[in-house]
Design an enzyme around this catalytic site. Structure first.
Site, short mmCIF file in Angstrom:
data_model
loop_
_atom_site.label_atom_id
_atom_site.label_comp_id
_atom_site.label_asym_id
_atom_site.label_seq_id
_atom_site.Cartn_x
_atom_site.Cartn_y
_atom_site.Cartn_z
CE1 TYR A 192 -8.21 5.96 -13.35
CE2 TYR A 192 -6.52 4.51 -14.21
CZ TYR A 192 -6.88 5.69 -13.61
OH TYR A 192 -5.90 6.61 -13.29
CG HIS A 233 -6.59 6.90 -7.60
ND1 HIS A 233 -7.30 6.09 -8.46
CD2 HIS A 233 -6.20 7.95 -8.35
CE1 HIS A 233 -7.32 6.62 -9.68
NE2 HIS A 233 -6.66 7.75 -9.63
CB SER A 259 -2.15 14.26 -17.72
OG SER A 259 -3.37 13.65 -17.44
CG LEU A 276 0.97 13.09 -24.42
CD1 LEU A 276 0.35 12.22 -25.50
CD2 LEU A 276 2.39 13.50 -24.80
#
Length: 336
Positions: A61, A129, A209, A211
């Site tokens: 990120y 990851h 995630s 939502l």
């Protein structure tokens, strides 16, 4: 899990801790422009003061930025210096691409870079990851066990892994404390295989995630120009899928809460039904939404509400990721 204890919701004024974590990705990467540093510090301070005690970031990120000052870990590290180290937990993630190496020397070198950006001596949770191969996952677990002995990490995690691979890595490589996986009203595939393995081995699930990338909480006809979600199949099938947002909004109005509250409450209740511990990590750059997400722990859905929401995953149009994304270590049923 030791770090999971930080999320036990209490009623004390001194520690109004929430069961909701905070996903930091959007502060610097993928969905928006990089936030102004001062605004980002206010956002992080606000979620902390409202009870958030877990922060999730990754070396990926911000890796696209030429200057590390705009790296997600750098932003988060500046904020974490302002609060007591024993008052929060932080997770970051090792990115194995493009080399696909998971050996101890490689993993440690990546971890040290993350620690430098975070300005920390250790992280509470360190994930792979992506797990590109079963052998790589086992090697990562062994490397992480050594890093744990050295005091550089407290607990070990995997992100995007099937239940079959998780069990083998946990058994052959070393104990896995958490898996980070997409889990939401519209993404339920992990419940058949992965969740039972987590339950059997007391492995927590960090749900990203939750939502559905805001698909369920924002009524919209189209995404803003340049939004990375435009390539996601479910957004490309907006006409079929926007009815789910309408249903969630209607339910939230009847319950006097937000659509995000409905989604997060569903997730926590579903995890309880399945017998696993879950830490949702919704992310946002909006103060009001961040505080509202934390308050989801106070929303209770009825059996009828749950049944309505449960039905949506069978009707959603489009996969959760584009095909090309699924080739880079995403957990799919063919992991065997």
């Amino acid at each position: 899990m030791k770090f999971f204890a930080k999320f036990a919701k209490t009623n004390t004024a001194l520690h109004p801790e929430s069961g909701i974590g905070f996903g930091c990705m959007g502060i610097t990467s993928f969905y928006n422009d990089v936030m102004d540093e001062d605004a980002a510090m206010v956002l992080l301070k606000t979620v902390y003061e409202n009870g958030c005690r877990h922060f999730d970031t990754a070396e990926l990120y911000g890796a696209e930025h030429k200057d590390t000052k705009n790296h997600n870990e750098t932003y988060l590290g500046k904020f974490l210096k302002t609060i007591p180290r024993d008052s929060y937990s932080v997770a970051t993630k090792f990115w194995p691409l493009p080399d696909g190496k998971y050996d101890y020397e490689t993993v440690k070198a990546h971890l040290k870079q993350s620690l430098d950006r975070l300005q920390l001596e250790y992280v509470d949770l360190y994930f792979a990851h992506r797990v590109l191969t079963l052998e790589g996952g086992i090697e990562f677990a062994k490397a992480a066990a050594r890093l744990k002995e050295e005091g550089l990490i407290k607990e070990v995690g995997l992100s995007e892994v099937s239940g079959n691979w998780l069990q083998q890595i946990h058994t052959k490589g070393g104990p896995i404390d958490a898996v980070q996986q997409e889990w939401s009203i519209l993404t339920r595939t992990l419940e058949d295989e992965l969740v039972p393995v987590c339950k059997a081995n007391s492995i927590a699930i960090v749900a990203y995630s939750p939502l559905s990338r805001n698909l369920l909480v924002q009524k919209q006809e189209a995404l803003p120009e340049g939004d990375a979600r435009a390539i996601f199949p479910r957004y490309q099938n907006m006409e079929q899928n926007k009815r789910f947002a309408n249903q969630v909004h209607d339910m939230a109005e009847k319950l006097n809460c937000t659509p995000a509250n409905v989604c997060l409450s569903w997730l926590m209740q579903k995890a309880a039904q399945k017998g696993v511990s879950v830490i949702p990590i919704p992310g946002t750059t909006k103060l009001e939404r961040a505080v509202g997400n934390i308050n989801s722990v106070d929303v209770v859905l009825s059996a009828e509400n749950m049944a309505t929401l449960d039905a949506m995953a069978n009707e959603v149009a489009g996969e959760r990721y584009p095909d090309e994304f699924m080739q880079n270590g995403m957990a799919i049923e063919t992991q065997a």
